[in-house]
Design an enzyme around this catalytic site. Structure first.
Site, PDB file in Angstrom:
ATOM      1  CB  CYS A  53      -0.870  -0.004   1.185  1.00  0.00           C
ATOM      2  SG  CYS A  53      -1.708   1.454   1.593  1.00  0.00           S
ATOM      3  N   GLY A  54       0.679   2.030  -0.949  1.00  0.00           N
ATOM      4  CA  GLY A  54       1.625   3.480  -1.234  1.00  0.00           C
ATOM      5  C   GLY A  54       1.184   4.340  -0.155  1.00  0.00           C
ATOM      6  CG  HIS A  55      -2.845   5.585   0.737  1.00  0.00           C
ATOM      7  ND1 HIS A  55      -2.660   6.966  -0.110  1.00  0.00           N
ATOM      8  CD2 HIS A  55      -3.541   4.935  -0.051  1.00  0.00           C
ATOM      9  CE1 HIS A  55      -3.466   6.930  -1.060  1.00  0.00           C
ATOM     10  NE2 HIS A  55      -3.927   5.782  -1.398  1.00  0.00           N
ATOM     11  CB  CYS A  56       0.804   1.635   4.415  1.00  0.00           C
ATOM     12  SG  CYS A  56      -1.020   0.922   4.425  1.00  0.00           S
TER      13      CYS A  56
END
EC number: 5.3.4.1
Length: 508
Positions: A53-56
């Site tokens: 996950c890029g947001h993570c």
């Protein structure tokens, strides 16, 4: 005796083997040690993440920074993380449907953990946690304590009250309780009054940007204070990033004007300065946002507004109400005067919504499935002599890709029918006033009539299902658009390719 000692050592080793590890001051939790961590720590913030996950990934350094800050202070609050792709039982137990999901556990209570709702910078996390675990406003006994509070965060609010039991002070504390992501302090100390040039009761918002501080003026009520803070807590112009997104989209101001500007452009400073000058007239009314149009992470935001990198610098305005509406300036000049004029005309209701449309392909009607764009939608969909079945799709959508061969077969089935038309429209590049698309794919039927009827399809996405629907005149398989949206939201988290685009849809 030796056997007992060895047994104790073995048990201790087993306990230690199952104890949570630490990575950058963040506890690493699994199903096997989750309960132990809850029992050991009075306050525990847990991030459920996915490695892909890029947001993570963007959150990770700020999350670790917050964990280190709290640990260094000797706080009872600890931060932890769970790989939800490995610990699926924990993810299911706590209702994880997207990444990252962050939950706050108090005193080991697993029945009702609090959802984390603030920003994704270290200060936001620390401030939110301190507000959840301590008083709404910290008592400031001297100048050093006040200075420490002001220096600790980008934004801080201090109430100066000679009588901290006064009605005004109580209103201040109520306002402090209502805001999670800003630290509040309260003082009656005369030296602190003098330090910050106050000779009577007052409230001051301190910030590390723009004018540096704002003094509250007016009657001290909870509502007035909240309005004052809303107007002043964000910079005149805020850059859109992974970290600032929650502040931007979670705030009270729902009208946003966006400057798409590459940082590499030669007159970058001048254009940003013009934008900031215009912003001064609209504090609390319109949020001014700058987006680096060269940054890879922002390309889908550009796509959402129908912009290409080569078309930037550019300005767009959007209202984030129930139905999102976009607006485009009449002039492409990016002077402070032009931007100010555009904002005034918008607030006066003199600007029409901007609807995107691709150019009409020359062969739009040469295939069994007709191609619709904004420019020909009205003529085709609302043809009084035709029954038109339209798929509103997104090129990146996994569900749409799965549907494509079935939709093509449906087009083949009815290509020679005298009054049934099968069509499709790319809703990421085309918008129409008559139809609001909330999820992909959205399927709508426009029966032959003069009253502009629109019927939502919510049946099986099979060739037989579609044929039954059409042969029944739009009856068999009809349903509410809301039902379809719920279905898509239930399915989308399983589609990894949709993660970033879903985030854009949720934020915008």
């Amino acid at each position: 005796m030796l056997r007992r000692a060895l047994l104790c050592l073995a048990v201790a080793a087993l306990v230690r083997a199952d104890a949570p590890e630490e990575e950058d001051h963040v506890l690493v939790l699994r199903k096997s040690n989750f309960a132990e961590a809850l029992a050991a720590h009075k306050y525990l913030l847990v991030e459920f993440y996915a490695p892909w996950c890029g947001h993570c990934k963007a959150l990770a350094p700020e999350y670790a920074k917050a964990a280190g800050k709290l640990k260094a202070e000797g706080s009872e609050i600890r931060l932890a993380k769970v790989d939800a792709t490995e610990e699926s039982d924990l993810a299911q137990q706590y209702g994880v449907r997207g990444y990252p999901t962050i939950k706050f556990f108090r005193n080991g209570d697993t029945a009702s953990p609090k959802e984390y709702t603030a920003g994704r910078e270290a200060d936001d996390i620390v401030n939110w946690l301190k507000k959840r675990t301590g008083p709404a406003a910290t008592t400031l006994p001297d100048g050093a304590a006040a200075e420490s509070l002001v220096e600790s965060s980008e934004v801080a609010v201090i109430g100066f009250f000679k009588d901290v039991e006064s009605d005004s002070a109580k209103q201040f504390l109520q306002a402090a309780e209502a805001i999670d992501d800003i630290p509040f302090g309260i003082t009656s100390n005369s030296d602190v009054f003098s330090k910050y040039q106050l000779d009577k009761d007052g409230v001051v918002l301190f910030k590390k940007f723009d004018e540096g501080r704002n003094n509250f003026e007016g009657e001290v009520t909870k509502e007035n204070l909240l309005d004052f803070i809303k107007h002043n807590q964000l910079p005149l112009v805020i850059e859109f990033t992974e970290q600032t997104a929650p502040k931007i989209f979670g705030g009270e101001i729902k009208t946003h004007i966006l400057l798409f500007l590459p940082k590499s452009v030669s007159d970058y400073d001048g254009k940003l300065s013009n934008f900031k000058t215009a912003a001064e007239s609209f504090k609390g009314k319109i949020l001014f946002i700058f987006i680096d149009s060269d940054h890879t992470d922002n390309q889908r935001i550009l796509e959402f507004f129908g912009l290409k990198k080569e078309e930037c610098p550019a300005v767009r305005l959007i209202t984030l109400e129930e139905e999102m509406t976009k607006y485009k300036p009449e002039s492409e000049e990016l002077t402070a005067e032009r931007i100010t004029e555009f904002c005034h005309r918008f607030l006066e209701g003199k600007i029409k919504p901007h609807l995107m449309s691709q150019e009409l392909p020359e062969d739009w009607d040469k295939q069994p499935v007709k191609v619709l764009v904004g420019k020909n939608f009205e003529d085709v969909a609302f043809d009084e002599k035709k029954n038109v079945f339209v798929e509103f799709y997104a090129p990146w959508c996994g569900h749409c890709k799965q549907l494509a061969p079935i939709w093509d077969k449906l087009g083949e089935t009815y290509k020679d029918h005298e009054n049934i038309v099968i069509a499709k429209m790319d809703s990421t590049a085309n918008e129409v006033e008559a139809v609001k698309v909330h999820s992909f794919p959205t399927l709508k039927f426009f029966p032959a009539s003069a009253d502009r009827t629109v019927i939502d399809y919510n049946g099986e996405r099979t060739l037989d299902g579609f044929k039954k629907f059409l042969e029944s005149g739009g009856q068999d398989g009809a349903g509410d658009d809301d039902d379809l949206e719920d279905l898509e939201e239930a399915e989308e988290p399983d589609m990894e390719e949709d993660d970033d685009q879903k985030a854009v849809k949720d934020e915008l």
